[in-house]
Design an enzyme around this catalytic site. Sequence first.
Site, PDB file in Angstrom:
ATOM      1  N   SER A  54      83.899  61.147  36.730  1.00  0.00           N
ATOM      2  CA  SER A  54      84.261  61.701  35.767  1.00  0.00           C
ATOM      3  C   SER A  54      85.296  63.112  35.449  1.00  0.00           C
ATOM      4  O   SER A  54      86.207  63.295  34.623  1.00  0.00           O
ATOM      5  CB  SER A  54      83.096  61.791  35.268  1.00  0.00           C
ATOM      6  OG  SER A  54      82.328  62.922  35.903  1.00  0.00           O
ATOM      7  N   LYS A  96      80.371  68.816  34.994  1.00  0.00           N
ATOM      8  CA  LYS A  96      81.625  68.648  34.079  1.00  0.00           C
ATOM      9  C   LYS A  96      82.389  70.307  33.696  1.00  0.00           C
ATOM     10  O   LYS A  96      81.815  70.766  35.037  1.00  0.00           O
ATOM     11  CB  LYS A  96      80.826  68.488  33.015  1.00  0.00           C
ATOM     12  CG  LYS A  96      80.046  67.101  32.291  1.00  0.00           C
ATOM     13  CD  LYS A  96      81.337  66.078  32.928  1.00  0.00           C
ATOM     14  CE  LYS A  96      80.573  64.797  32.565  1.00  0.00           C
ATOM     15  NZ  LYS A  96      81.155  63.868  33.291  1.00  0.00           N
TER      16      LYS A  96
END
Length: 188
Positions: A54, A96
């Site tokens: 990700s 993230k």
Amino acid sequence: MYIRMGNSENRAKRRRLLAIKEILSWMVYICGAVLIALLLRIFVFELVRVDGPSMQPTLYRDQTVFVEKLSIARGDVDRFEVVIARYPGREGAYVKRVVGLPGDTIEIRSDGHLYINGVLQEEPYILEPFIQSEYGPYTVPEGCYFVMGDNRNNSLDSRSPEVGSIPEENIVGHALFIVWPLGQMGKI
């Protein structure tokens, strides 16, 4: 009745006492070192292994990153920093990028680009254009952050209703640099 010990008995007793003192002092040093290491890991820094695609191309699976925690305790979270966050109601922690601060309006328009408070964002770190063409507008609640993976088409992040905005207390720390593998060591 008085019994007098010989010199050799006194010396043996003193040696045993000195050995016990030495062992106890080493135990105190070792326990102190373990305590300091635990406190540093809990409050100051830790190493985190990346698991998943990700954050590509910024971070790749099996890289290890150095995570600093002190600035988070002061509430110092800036837009576009890479952080480690715990998602509400989910196990584990996620790497993230913070794209939205409290009060920001986040939007992905039909052109596939990110807009924050109506302003188009330059994002040189993303892997490819969005497949999901539109999102929002969404206003980040107070005390929360909006996070996204750099690999926007393969990231479970704040865009998902399962995740949503991340409460400030769920931000663990800043991922500052890659420490492993050595050939990829460098600042994030």
